[in-house]
Design a protein around this motif. Structure first.
Motif, PDB file in Angstrom:
ATOM      1  N   VAL A 734      34.407  43.441  46.355  1.00 50.68           N
ATOM      2  CA  VAL A 734      34.811  42.539  47.431  1.00 50.68           C
ATOM      3  C   VAL A 734      35.669  41.412  46.848  1.00 50.68           C
ATOM      4  CG1 VAL A 734      33.957  40.820  49.077  1.00 50.68           C
ATOM      5  CG2 VAL A 734      32.839  43.053  48.907  1.00 50.68           C
ATOM      6  N   GLY A 735      36.775  41.121  47.514  1.00 48.72           N
ATOM      7  CA  GLY A 735      37.689  40.074  47.060  1.00 48.72           C
ATOM      8  C   GLY A 735      38.962  40.616  46.457  1.00 48.72           C
ATOM      9  N   ASN A 736      38.947  41.859  45.965  1.00 49.10           N
ATOM     10  CA  ASN A 736      40.136  42.439  45.343  1.00 49.10           C
ATOM     11  C   ASN A 736      41.185  42.789  46.398  1.00 49.10           C
ATOM     12  OD1 ASN A 736      38.760  42.187  42.967  1.00 49.10           O
ATOM     13  ND2 ASN A 736      38.840  44.342  42.420  1.00 49.10           N
ATOM     14  N   TRP A 737      42.453  42.781  45.956  1.00 44.92           N
ATOM     15  CA  TRP A 737      43.578  43.080  46.836  1.00 44.92           C
ATOM     16  C   TRP A 737      44.085  44.493  46.586  1.00 44.92           C
ATOM     17  CZ3 TRP A 737      45.598  39.789  50.574  1.00 44.92           C
ATOM     18  CH2 TRP A 737      45.071  38.494  50.592  1.00 44.92           C
ATOM     19  N   PHE A 738      44.576  45.112  47.667  1.00 44.46           N
ATOM     20  CA  PHE A 738      45.066  46.488  47.603  1.00 44.46           C
ATOM     21  C   PHE A 738      46.343  46.615  48.437  1.00 44.46           C
ATOM     22  CE2 PHE A 738      40.558  46.586  46.885  1.00 44.46           C
ATOM     23  CZ  PHE A 738      40.372  47.569  45.917  1.00 44.46           C
ATOM     24  N   MET A 739      47.087  47.692  48.166  1.00 42.54           N
ATOM     25  CA  MET A 739      48.215  48.077  49.017  1.00 42.54           C
ATOM     26  C   MET A 739      47.765  49.289  49.823  1.00 42.54           C
ATOM     27  SD  MET A 739      50.272  45.716  48.205  1.00 42.54           S
ATOM     28  CE  MET A 739      51.613  46.265  49.277  1.00 42.54           C
ATOM     29  N   LEU A 740      47.767  49.150  51.151  1.00 41.17           N
ATOM     30  CA  LEU A 740      47.303  50.201  52.050  1.00 41.17           C
ATOM     31  C   LEU A 740      48.489  50.809  52.793  1.00 41.17           C
ATOM     32  CD1 LEU A 740      45.066  51.748  53.609  1.00 41.17           C
ATOM     33  CD2 LEU A 740      44.962  49.796  55.185  1.00 41.17           C
ATOM     34  N   ASP A 741      48.649  52.106  52.648  1.00 45.73           N
ATOM     35  CA  ASP A 741      49.700  52.853  53.353  1.00 45.73           C
ATOM     36  C   ASP A 741      49.040  53.650  54.465  1.00 45.73           C
ATOM     37  OD1 ASP A 741      51.766  54.391  54.233  1.00 45.73           O
ATOM     38  OD2 ASP A 741      52.333  55.189  52.275  1.00 45.73           O
ATOM     39  N   HIS A 742      49.050  53.089  55.678  1.00 45.96           N
ATOM     40  CA  HIS A 742      48.381  53.725  56.815  1.00 45.96           C
ATOM     41  C   HIS A 742      49.377  53.926  57.948  1.00 45.96           C
ATOM     42  CE1 HIS A 742      45.253  54.851  59.611  1.00 45.96           C
ATOM     43  NE2 HIS A 742      45.577  53.858  60.429  1.00 45.96           N
ATOM     44  N   ASN A 743      49.473  55.158  58.407  1.00 45.23           N
ATOM     45  CA  ASN A 743      50.415  55.499  59.480  1.00 45.23           C
ATOM     46  C   ASN A 743      51.837  55.058  59.155  1.00 45.23           C
ATOM     47  OD1 ASN A 743      48.341  56.669  60.921  1.00 45.23           O
ATOM     48  ND2 ASN A 743      48.027  54.909  62.274  1.00 45.23           N
ATOM     49  N   ASP A 744      52.227  55.301  57.902  1.00 44.64           N
ATOM     50  CA  ASP A 744      53.585  55.028  57.435  1.00 44.64           C
ATOM     51  C   ASP A 744      53.939  53.539  57.460  1.00 44.64           C
ATOM     52  OD1 ASP A 744      55.875  56.026  56.243  1.00 44.64           O
ATOM     53  OD2 ASP A 744      56.974  56.161  58.134  1.00 44.64           O
ATOM     54  N   SER A 747      50.716  47.750  53.956  1.00 41.02           N
ATOM     55  CA  SER A 747      50.208  46.384  54.128  1.00 41.02           C
ATOM     56  C   SER A 747      49.441  45.962  52.888  1.00 41.02           C
ATOM     57  CB  SER A 747      49.274  46.301  55.346  1.00 41.02           C
ATOM     58  OG  SER A 747      49.887  46.796  56.510  1.00 41.02           O
ATOM     59  N   GLN A 748      49.554  44.685  52.534  1.00 47.05           N
ATOM     60  CA  GLN A 748      48.707  44.135  51.482  1.00 47.05           C
ATOM     61  C   GLN A 748      47.410  43.677  52.127  1.00 47.05           C
ATOM     62  OE1 GLN A 748      49.925  40.483  49.486  1.00 47.05           O
ATOM     63  NE2 GLN A 748      49.020  41.196  47.576  1.00 47.05           N
ATOM     64  N   VAL A 749      46.302  44.216  51.659  1.00 47.52           N
ATOM     65  CA  VAL A 749      45.013  43.939  52.286  1.00 47.52           C
ATOM     66  C   VAL A 749      44.021  43.481  51.230  1.00 47.52           C
ATOM     67  CG1 VAL A 749      45.348  45.584  54.163  1.00 47.52           C
ATOM     68  CG2 VAL A 749      44.274  46.355  52.046  1.00 47.52           C
ATOM     69  N   GLN A 750      43.048  42.701  51.679  1.00 42.88           N
ATOM     70  CA  GLN A 750      41.963  42.259  50.805  1.00 42.88           C
ATOM     71  C   GLN A 750      40.659  42.887  51.278  1.00 42.88           C
ATOM     72  OE1 GLN A 750      41.131  37.995  50.708  1.00 42.88           O
ATOM     73  NE2 GLN A 750      40.539  38.115  48.556  1.00 42.88           N
ATOM     74  N   PHE A 751      39.902  43.393  50.330  1.00 41.20           N
ATOM     75  CA  PHE A 751      38.601  43.991  50.652  1.00 41.20           C
ATOM     76  C   PHE A 751      37.614  42.855  50.890  1.00 41.20           C
ATOM     77  CE2 PHE A 751      34.837  46.619  48.848  1.00 41.20           C
ATOM     78  CZ  PHE A 751      34.440  46.958  50.135  1.00 41.20           C
ATOM     79  N   VAL A 752      37.120  42.725  52.132  1.00 39.75           N
ATOM     80  CA  VAL A 752      36.317  41.552  52.483  1.00 39.75           C
ATOM     81  C   VAL A 752      34.853  41.860  52.788  1.00 39.75           C
ATOM     82  CG1 VAL A 752      38.324  40.308  53.337  1.00 39.75           C
ATOM     83  CG2 VAL A 752      36.971  41.662  54.934  1.00 39.75           C
ATOM     84  N   TRP A 753      34.542  43.143  53.066  1.00 39.41           N
ATOM     85  CA  TRP A 753      33.149  43.401  53.462  1.00 39.41           C
ATOM     86  C   TRP A 753      32.832  44.880  53.346  1.00 39.41           C
ATOM     87  CZ3 TRP A 753      31.451  46.195  57.883  1.00 39.41           C
ATOM     88  CH2 TRP A 753      30.085  46.099  58.160  1.00 39.41           C
ATOM     89  N   ARG A 754      31.578  45.175  52.962  1.00 39.47           N
ATOM     90  CA  ARG A 754      31.050  46.537  52.933  1.00 39.47           C
ATOM     91  C   ARG A 754      29.719  46.529  53.669  1.00 39.47           C
ATOM     92  NH1 ARG A 754      30.777  47.267  47.700  1.00 39.47           N
ATOM     93  NH2 ARG A 754      32.438  48.803  47.382  1.00 39.47           N
ATOM     94  N   PRO A 789      45.009  49.737  44.092  1.00 37.26           N
ATOM     95  CA  PRO A 789      44.799  48.337  43.708  1.00 37.26           C
ATOM     96  C   PRO A 789      46.123  47.615  43.508  1.00 37.26           C
ATOM     97  CG  PRO A 789      43.394  49.808  42.418  1.00 37.26           C
ATOM     98  CD  PRO A 789      44.367  50.676  43.159  1.00 37.26           C
ATOM     99  N   ALA A 790      46.191  46.378  43.979  1.00 34.01           N
ATOM    100  CA  ALA A 790      47.419  45.600  43.799  1.00 34.01           C
ATOM    101  C   ALA A 790      47.697  45.354  42.325  1.00 34.01           C
ATOM    102  CB  ALA A 790      47.316  44.274  44.551  1.00 34.01           C
ATOM    103  N   GLU A 791      46.642  45.333  41.510  1.00 28.88           N
ATOM    104  CA  GLU A 791      46.785  45.161  40.066  1.00 28.88           C
ATOM    105  C   GLU A 791      46.249  46.402  39.364  1.00 28.88           C
ATOM    106  OE1 GLU A 791      48.328  42.508  38.940  1.00 28.88           O
ATOM    107  OE2 GLU A 791      48.488  41.777  41.019  1.00 28.88           O
ATOM    108  N   GLU A 792      47.058  46.981  38.489  1.00 35.19           N
ATOM    109  CA  GLU A 792      46.638  48.191  37.795  1.00 35.19           C
ATOM    110  C   GLU A 792      45.540  47.921  36.773  1.00 35.19           C
ATOM    111  OE1 GLU A 792      49.972  50.126  36.088  1.00 35.19           O
ATOM    112  OE2 GLU A 792      50.857  50.683  38.012  1.00 35.19           O
ATOM    113  N   GLU A 793      45.482  46.707  36.253  1.00 36.35           N
ATOM    114  CA  GLU A 793      44.453  46.353  35.285  1.00 36.35           C
ATOM    115  C   GLU A 793      44.007  44.927  35.533  1.00 36.35           C
ATOM    116  OE1 GLU A 793      46.270  47.056  31.551  1.00 36.35           O
ATOM    117  OE2 GLU A 793      47.929  45.684  31.876  1.00 36.35           O
TER     118      GLU A 793
END
Length: 816
Positions: A734-744, A747-754, A789-793
């Motif tokens: 939770v808190g990490n940023w990702f690049m989400l490719d959804h329906n073409d 978006s840059q998204v942050q994982f906020v909850w599970r 992941p927005a950051e590879e490492e």
């Protein structure tokens, strides 16, 4: 150093403390009343069953022990008046460093106290600094005693200790600490103001010389924004982390930089491309990170050879703690009264360890003061960052000159290079970078004492920096500055600075606290809270429906029930019971009625060989059908679909009148009704293995909530999800940023909850859009590269790699 003072001056100082204790003691009773009021409020709030029970337990526990806590706290506070001044106001230090292990509970208690003390420091910093200088002037000392009642740590620690002594728990203190802080702050600040006013009225330092203040802070060796007030976990120096390396007692080399590199090994190892490593992307990333750490270790050991004079954890940590309290810039760093035990368990002095620890403490205190100026400056941020980097580089160069071993020199250089890389990371907002920079000296202290810092990705110091870095890199500077996230990073850094003697344990504690903070901070907006609530309810509803179906199957296993009725109960009525339990509560009036309908339907659809039973069915049928319609309406089953179910049930009931089969005994029907009434007591937890049908329409129909703001991404039917991908999905932080490719659309998204059962995952964009992704689809998105992941490492791995690149190009700088 102390200067003889007249009896009148010492009496004036003592009277000031007495007035301060009297003013603050009066706050304890109102504080207890405020805590009781807060717990009463929480106990009366409607929430889930577990939270409500926890709130009631908290209230009962405090109600029973509050009087004892107040009595103990008041008596202890009056007693503390003499504890810190029994030497006549002169600061004393132990004649030798004491090495003792501190238990986890003690550390946790002191962290709780430090949080309260830090809040007081922040609120009363100016009044506190002025009062400290005036008291030191009266008593002729360079610092207040560690137990002086005027230090916020003393009051905070006493309140927590007496809380525990009264039989109350740390967890309860954590839940009411906001109330404690709010109630105490104004009282304590006014007490400091009153103490200063009293001294001014008696002619004591009516004007404060700011130049004198800065000089005193440096000489105290523990300087900070609050005038150098340092607290410790226990009297004397303590070692709370790694025990003395057993290998060193037998002439073996310690793990880390001191190990001799095999002659045939190269200085560094080439980094393999991802295509050459097997396994999932998660495994590849971990292997690349471990390879970076291994390359660094081999590079260093190839150049420093068999130097095994790395300071042991005890010497480094204890000496640093003592230096932070007692060593000034001109102290010379001598070992006091014979020093501490050496590597082999002997009592031979290790003067260099204390000298070097003192140098680190001095550098840390000096940079804290400089960092405050950088934060308050109004110049260009890029210029401020450059000044910060130059300042840290200069202090690191000075530390290398004073390092007693080549291993220590190498450690100083590598940590400095890593933090240079972190400071150069432009995606980290300016204010966060300055706070990150303040961690260089605490991390250096840990890296020297615990060489495993360079050998594992799971070291708490690395994990903390990586987690904080991964969160802030997705925000712009405007979103961070002045935010609660920046405030939490500041608190984390300050707590670490307060406890230099605890090694990695303080990093672990604040890491856990930061993770808990993130779970609150990232979900605090109304829109996110709404999405979370809906998602959690959907998961609960679907899980409960599966559980109810299983239990209904068990109940009907040995009953002669028609297939049409079984199918209706399993596929429709189990869902009805689940949504009713969610909306009205498991024992709500509506839920209890709908549970009873299930047993009534089973009885009505069974054979009716006697006239009395047939008459009863005819009499009760209108009400039964009405309740069946009412239940199906909860699921959105209306009009034609509802009529189809009613028609099937009606035909089955008609057949029951003519059936010659054995009737279901009334005792079995009554047993079923009883079991249904308490169904929640029998259902088993099926964990996260259930298939949850999820879409926006079901959210709206089942819960009556508009799902327009939620982009629902459910599991794809019939798609097999690899176990390693599902494991990766469950490990996302939770808190990490990702690049989400959804329906073409990317978006840059942050994982906020599970969700609790790890079935649902919520991602949010900066512009307020939300993506609710089911576990299976999340795993396939990770596998297909649609969520990356927005950051590879991680931040520290990248910093390690950049440090290694500089050392490869310029290996001479390691020891120069």
């Amino acid at each position: 150093m102390s200067i003889a003072r007249s009896a009148s001056s010492l009496q004036l100082a003592r009277e000031t403390r007495e007035r301060f204790v009297l003013a603050t003691e009066g706050a304890i009773v109102p504080l207890a009343r405020a805590i009781r009021d807060r717990l009463t409020q929480l106990a009366s709030e409607v929430s889930n069953a577990r939270a409500m029970q926890e709130h009631r337990d908290d209230f009962v526990a405090f109600q029973g022990q509050a009087t004892q806590w107040v009595t103990l706290a008041q008596a202890g506070w009056r007693k503390a008046l003499g504890a810190g001044t029994q030497t006549g106001g002169l600061t004393t230090f132990p004649t030798a460093l004491r090495l003792e292990l501190i238990g986890d509970e003690v550390v946790e208690s002191n962290i709780l106290a430090s949080r309260l003390a830090q809040v007081i420091h922040d609120k009363a910093s100016f009044e506190l600094s002025d009062l400290r200088l005036r008291i030191q002037h009266l008593e002729g000392t360079s610092e207040l005693d560690s137990k002086d009642v005027l230090k916020p740590e003393t009051l905070a620690k006493l309140l927590v200790e007496q809380w525990l002594a009264a039989g109350l728990s740390r967890e309860l203190w954590s839940r009411v600490q906001d109330t404690v802080q709010l109630q105490l702050l104004d009282v304590v600040v006014k007490a400091y103001e009153g103490a200063n006013a009293f001294l001014i009225a008696n002619g004591v330092m009516q004007e404060i010389d700011l130049k004198s203040f800065v000089r005193r802070t440096g000489n105290a060796g523990g300087g900070g924004n609050s005038g150098g007030f340092n607290s410790s976990f226990a009297a004397g120096a303590s070692t709370a982390t790694a025990p003395m390396d057993q290998g060193s007692q037998h002439g073996q080399q310690r793990p880390g930089f001191g190990a001799q590199a095999p002659q045939q090994q190269q200085a560094s190892v080439p980094m393999p491309a991802s295509s050459t490593i097997g396994g999932s992307p998660l495994t590849i990333a971990r292997q690349r990170a471990q390879t970076a750490l291994l390359s660094l270790k081999r590079f260093v050991t190839a150049r420093i050879g068999g130097d095994t004079t790395i300071v042991t954890a005890q010497n480094s940590i204890a000496a640093t703690a003592q230096a932070g309290r007692a060593t000034g810039p001109g102290s010379g760093g001598g070992n006091a009264a014979g020093g501490v035990g050496g590597v082999g368990g002997t009592t031979a002095p290790r003067a260099f360890s204390r000298t070097f620890a003192g140098a680190i403490a001095d550098a840390e205190a000096a940079y804290r003061m400089a960092a405050t100026q950088y934060m308050e400056a109004s110049g260009e941020q890029a210029t401020m960052i450059q000044q910060t980097a130059v300042d840290l580089r200069r202090r690191s160069a000075e530390l290398k000159k004073r390092a007693p071993t080549t291993a220590d020199k190498a450690t100083v250089e590598i940590v400095a290079l890593m933090f240079q890389a972190i400071l150069a990371e432009e995606r980290i907002p300016f204010s966060a970078r300055v706070w990150f920079a303040r961690l260089q000296m605490p991390v250096l202290r840990v890296a020297i004492a615990e060489p495993e810092f360079f050998g594992t990705l799971q070291h708490p110091a690395r994990m903390l920096i990586d987690r904080m870095g991964s969160c802030v890199m997705g925000f712009d500077a405007a979103a961070i500055t002045g935010s609660a996230l920046e405030g939490e990073i500041r608190r984390v850094v300050q707590v670490i600075e307060q406890y230099p003697e605890t090694g990695q344990r303080v990093f672990k504690l604040v890491f856990d606290e930061f993770v808990a903070f993130l779970s609150r901070y990232l979900t605090q907006s109304d829109s996110t809270q709404r999405v979370m609530s809906v998602a959690q309810q959907v998961e609960q509803k679907e899980t409960m429906a599966i559980q109810y179906t299983i239990e209904l199957r068990k109940m009907l296993n040995d009953m002669p029930v028609r297939d049409e009725i079984r199918e209706f109960l399993f596929k429709v009525w189990a869902e009805v019971l689940a949504i009713a339990a969610l909306r009205y509560g498991a024992q709500g009036e509506q839920t209890v009625m709908l549970k009873r309908v299930a047993s009534e339907l089973v009885w009505a659809a069974s054979a009716k060989p006697n006239r009395t039973d047939r008459a009863r069915v005819i009499q009760d049928l209108p009400q039964l059908l009405q309740r069946l319609r009412q239940g199906m309406a909860l699921l959105g089953i209306v009009d034609e679909p509802q009529e189809a179910h009613i028609k099937t049930i009606g035909a089955t009931l008609s057949d029951a009148f003519l059936s010659k089969t054995e009737a279901i005994p009334q005792a079995k029907i009554e047993a079923m009704a009883e079991r249904l009434a308490h169904l929640e007591d029998f259902v088993s937890d099926i964990g996260g293995t259930a298939d949850l049908p999820l879409d926006a329409h079901s959210i709206e129909m089942l819960l009556g909530v508009d799902a327009a703001s939620i982009e629902v991404v459910p599991d794809a039917a019939g798609v097999q999800v690899p176990e390693d991908m599902l494991a990766w999905a469950h490990e996302l932080q939770v808190g990490n940023w990702f690049m989400l490719d959804h329906n073409d659309r990317v978006s840059q998204v942050q994982f906020v909850w599970r969700s609790d059962r790890k079935q649902l995952h919520l991602f949010a964009t900066a512009d307020g859009r939300s993506f609710l992704i089911q576990a299976g689809r999340l795993a396939t998105y990770l596998q297909a590269g649609l969520l990356v992941p927005a950051e590879e490492e991680t931040l520290t791995v990248r910093a390690t790699r950049e440090a290694l690149a500089k050392l490869d190009a310029n290996p001479e700088r390691l020891l120069n």
